[in-house]
Design a protein around this motif. Structure first.
Motif, PDB file in Angstrom:
ATOM      1  N   ALA A 138       6.934   2.027   3.699  1.00 54.62           N
ATOM      2  CA  ALA A 138       5.987   1.959   4.806  1.00 54.62           C
ATOM      3  C   ALA A 138       6.425   0.974   5.871  1.00 54.62           C
ATOM      4  CB  ALA A 138       4.611   1.555   4.274  1.00 54.62           C
ATOM      5  N   SER A 160       4.179  12.102   4.409  1.00 61.36           N
ATOM      6  CA  SER A 160       3.808  13.063   3.375  1.00 61.36           C
ATOM      7  C   SER A 160       3.767  14.485   3.918  1.00 61.36           C
ATOM      8  CB  SER A 160       2.438  12.703   2.788  1.00 61.36           C
ATOM      9  OG  SER A 160       2.512  11.555   1.970  1.00 61.36           O
ATOM     10  N   VAL A 182       4.851   1.814  -5.298  1.00 64.81           N
ATOM     11  CA  VAL A 182       5.350   3.044  -5.914  1.00 64.81           C
ATOM     12  C   VAL A 182       6.083   2.733  -7.216  1.00 64.81           C
ATOM     13  CG1 VAL A 182       6.884   5.027  -5.588  1.00 64.81           C
ATOM     14  CG2 VAL A 182       5.520   4.177  -3.668  1.00 64.81           C
ATOM     15  N   LEU A 215       3.790  -0.107  -1.051  1.00 59.42           N
ATOM     16  CA  LEU A 215       2.523   0.380  -1.600  1.00 59.42           C
ATOM     17  C   LEU A 215       2.595   0.580  -3.111  1.00 59.42           C
ATOM     18  CD1 LEU A 215       1.585   2.960   1.198  1.00 59.42           C
ATOM     19  CD2 LEU A 215       1.188   0.489   1.118  1.00 59.42           C
ATOM     20  N   TYR A 225      -2.133   6.660   0.738  1.00 61.99           N
ATOM     21  CA  TYR A 225      -1.163   5.755   1.338  1.00 61.99           C
ATOM     22  C   TYR A 225      -1.601   5.305   2.740  1.00 61.99           C
ATOM     23  CZ  TYR A 225       2.537   6.660  -2.175  1.00 61.99           C
ATOM     24  OH  TYR A 225       3.296   6.723  -3.321  1.00 61.99           O
ATOM     25  N   MET A 253       2.460   6.983   8.079  1.00 64.56           N
ATOM     26  CA  MET A 253       2.309   7.159   6.640  1.00 64.56           C
ATOM     27  C   MET A 253       1.800   8.562   6.321  1.00 64.56           C
ATOM     28  SD  MET A 253       2.974   4.879   4.262  1.00 64.56           S
ATOM     29  CE  MET A 253       4.080   6.157   3.685  1.00 64.56           C
ATOM     30  N   SER A 296       7.638   7.798  -0.245  1.00 63.19           N
ATOM     31  CA  SER A 296       7.363   7.251   1.080  1.00 63.19           C
ATOM     32  C   SER A 296       6.524   5.978   1.044  1.00 63.19           C
ATOM     33  CB  SER A 296       6.672   8.298   1.960  1.00 63.19           C
ATOM     34  OG  SER A 296       5.373   8.606   1.479  1.00 63.19           O
ATOM     35  N   GLY A 297       5.660   5.842   0.032  1.00 62.63           N
ATOM     36  CA  GLY A 297       4.812   4.662  -0.029  1.00 62.63           C
ATOM     37  C   GLY A 297       5.584   3.362  -0.132  1.00 62.63           C
TER      38      GLY A 297
END
Length: 453
Positions: free
Chosen positions: A133, A57, A328, A326, A41, A53, A129-130
């Motif tokens: 962002a 994680s 997901v 990203l 990511y 980012m 989380s991706g």
């Protein structure tokens, strides 16, 4: 990852040093996947968001570990209550477990099973989380993780894998996390982004990955760690099922990567490194629920179908206007749905269980079960995740300000930058400004002449 399936051994299980060591190694491999995801990511975002980012994680490693020990393991794998959640006081704080006490029906200690499952619990919110962002407050994200694993992940893990869980008892096949991990995370990502909205400049400003080598490194480490994720989910290595899953993991991932690249070449005219990395991850996602029930040929088909459909799905955010930063949703949600449903077609009945898919004479029964699991987890995670994001946003604000987002979330939330070029030299101007050794000596001699005069 079927805790209630009877082992093939006729005798009462005894602790196996080989299986225990194997599972500890698999647990370490799954733990590596969270930092690998952070790299994956981290390379995909712009420079100004790289550290945030990574931290989104890494913070999951801290928060989920503590909550899992305190009560998460008990909710997910304790004694069933109403087929919805579990609870066992011995599992609270992991305080009532003997060091050689075996997980029921297996040859590994409860502690080993608990730590293996912990690594799954850690990476699942990190996957979310991706999609977020560039724009989420770090404190709000940390609170979201704590609440989400408590009311979404821990109960869903019980549904899918816990003895007595309603999807488990129904016969839904999820070898290593297609529903509990990937659909769960992908649906949660969709729920949250529908609440918090788009990034500043979405569909207007370029938002290209700042470091494709970092993306490839992360993808490679994910591929490596995924062997522990998948092969370890049989909780032992006695009957060959884990070996089949290992092979199918490799095969499906390769097929998905090739399918994604072929789609890219036909659609966009180039084979991209980002496409290779994304295709590999799509294959890993899709084979996760299915690899223990299909043959290697089936794994090729599952991987290729997932690679193609996920490559097509990542563009839907531009069509429908949701900002999945990203991809997901395009990779994890779509890949998880594809892999879970394809169990209903490609299950051979000769690997992890005797359940057969449509292509092997099993009719539509298993497909119906798979669809029930897919859409139950998707709906629950989507709705509850959106509600959690809404409440957090109203209480403390979920997003950074527009000015802070444009400035860069790394500076605002972490007071750091990923790359520091302030000490770098070079350039013609610097060569003129800094005298060489010969020039220094000459200047000193000229100064001495002036003094003597």
């Amino acid at each position: 990852m079927p805790p209630g399936i009877t082992t093939l051994a006729a005798d009462t299980p005894t602790l196996s040093a080989a299986n225990t060591g194997f599972m500890l190694i698999c647990s370490a491999l799954v733990m590596l996947m969270t930092p690998a995801l952070a790299f994956f990511y981290g390379g995909m975002v712009r420079v100004k968001s790289t550290l945030n980012m990574l931290m989104m994680s890494f913070i999951s490693l801290g928060i989920v570990t503590i909550l899992w020990v305190l009560y998460g393991f008990s909710i997910a794998f304790g004694t069933d209550s109403g087929s919805v959640v579990g609870w066992s006081s011995d599992y609270v704080g992991l305080s009532g477990i003997g060091i050689t006490e075996l997980w029921d029906g297996y040859t590994i200690p409860v502690y080993v099973f608990a730590v293996f499952q912990l690594m799954f619990a850690i990476i699942t919110p990190a996957l979310i989380s991706g999609a977020l962002a560039d724009r989420v407050k770090f404190t709000a994200w940390a609170l979201f993780i704590a609440l989400w694993v408590t009311v979404v992940y821990f109960p869903v893990a019980h549904w899918v894998w816990g003895s007595g869980g309603w999807l488990f008892e129904m016969g839904v096949i999820d070898f290593a996390g297609g529903t509990a991990v990937h659909i769960n995370a992908g649906a949660a990502a969709l729920g949250v982004i529908l609440v918090i909205g788009k990034r500043v400049g979405f569909k207007k400003d370029p938002m290209r990955p700042h470091s494709l080598p970092l993306v490839m490194l992360g993808a490679g480490l994910l591929w490596f760690g995924w062997f522990g994720f998948n092969a370890g989910s049989w909780l032992g290595n006695d009957d060959g099922v884990g070996a089949v899953m290992f092979v199918n993991t490799q095969v499906a991932t390769a097929a998905a990567m090739l399918a994604w690249l072929a789609y890219e070449k036909i659609r966009h005219g180039a084979f991209t490194t980002l496409g290779a990395a994304s295709g590999a991850v799509a294959g890993l996602v899709a084979i996760t629920p299915a690899g223990g029930s299909c043959s290697p040929l089936g794994a090729i088909a599952i991987g290729a179908i997932a690679g193609l459909l996920c490559a097509m799905a990542v563009g839907l955010k531009y069509k429908f206007g949701y900002d999945d930063s990203l991809d997901v949703i395009g990779v994890h949600l779509v890949g998880g749905v594809v892999g879970s449903l394809l169990v209903g077609f490609f299950a051979t009945g000769g690997v992890q269980s005797d359940a057969k898919g449509l292509f092997y004479g099993g009719g539509l029964e298993q497909l119906g079960k798979q669809a029930t699991g897919v859409f139950a987890v998707l709906a629950y995670s989507l709705v509850v995740s959106a509600l959690l994001a809404f409440v957090i946003d109203k209480v403390m604000g979920m997003r950074v300000s527009e000015d802070d987002e444009v400035r860069g979330i790394d500076q605002v939330e972490h007071a750091e930058t990923a790359y520091d070029f302030s000490g770098a030299g070079g350039g013609a101007g610097s060569r003129k400004a800094v005298p060489t050794g010969t020039e220094t000596v000459a200047a000193g001699q000229q100064q001495n002449k002036k003094v003597d005069a």
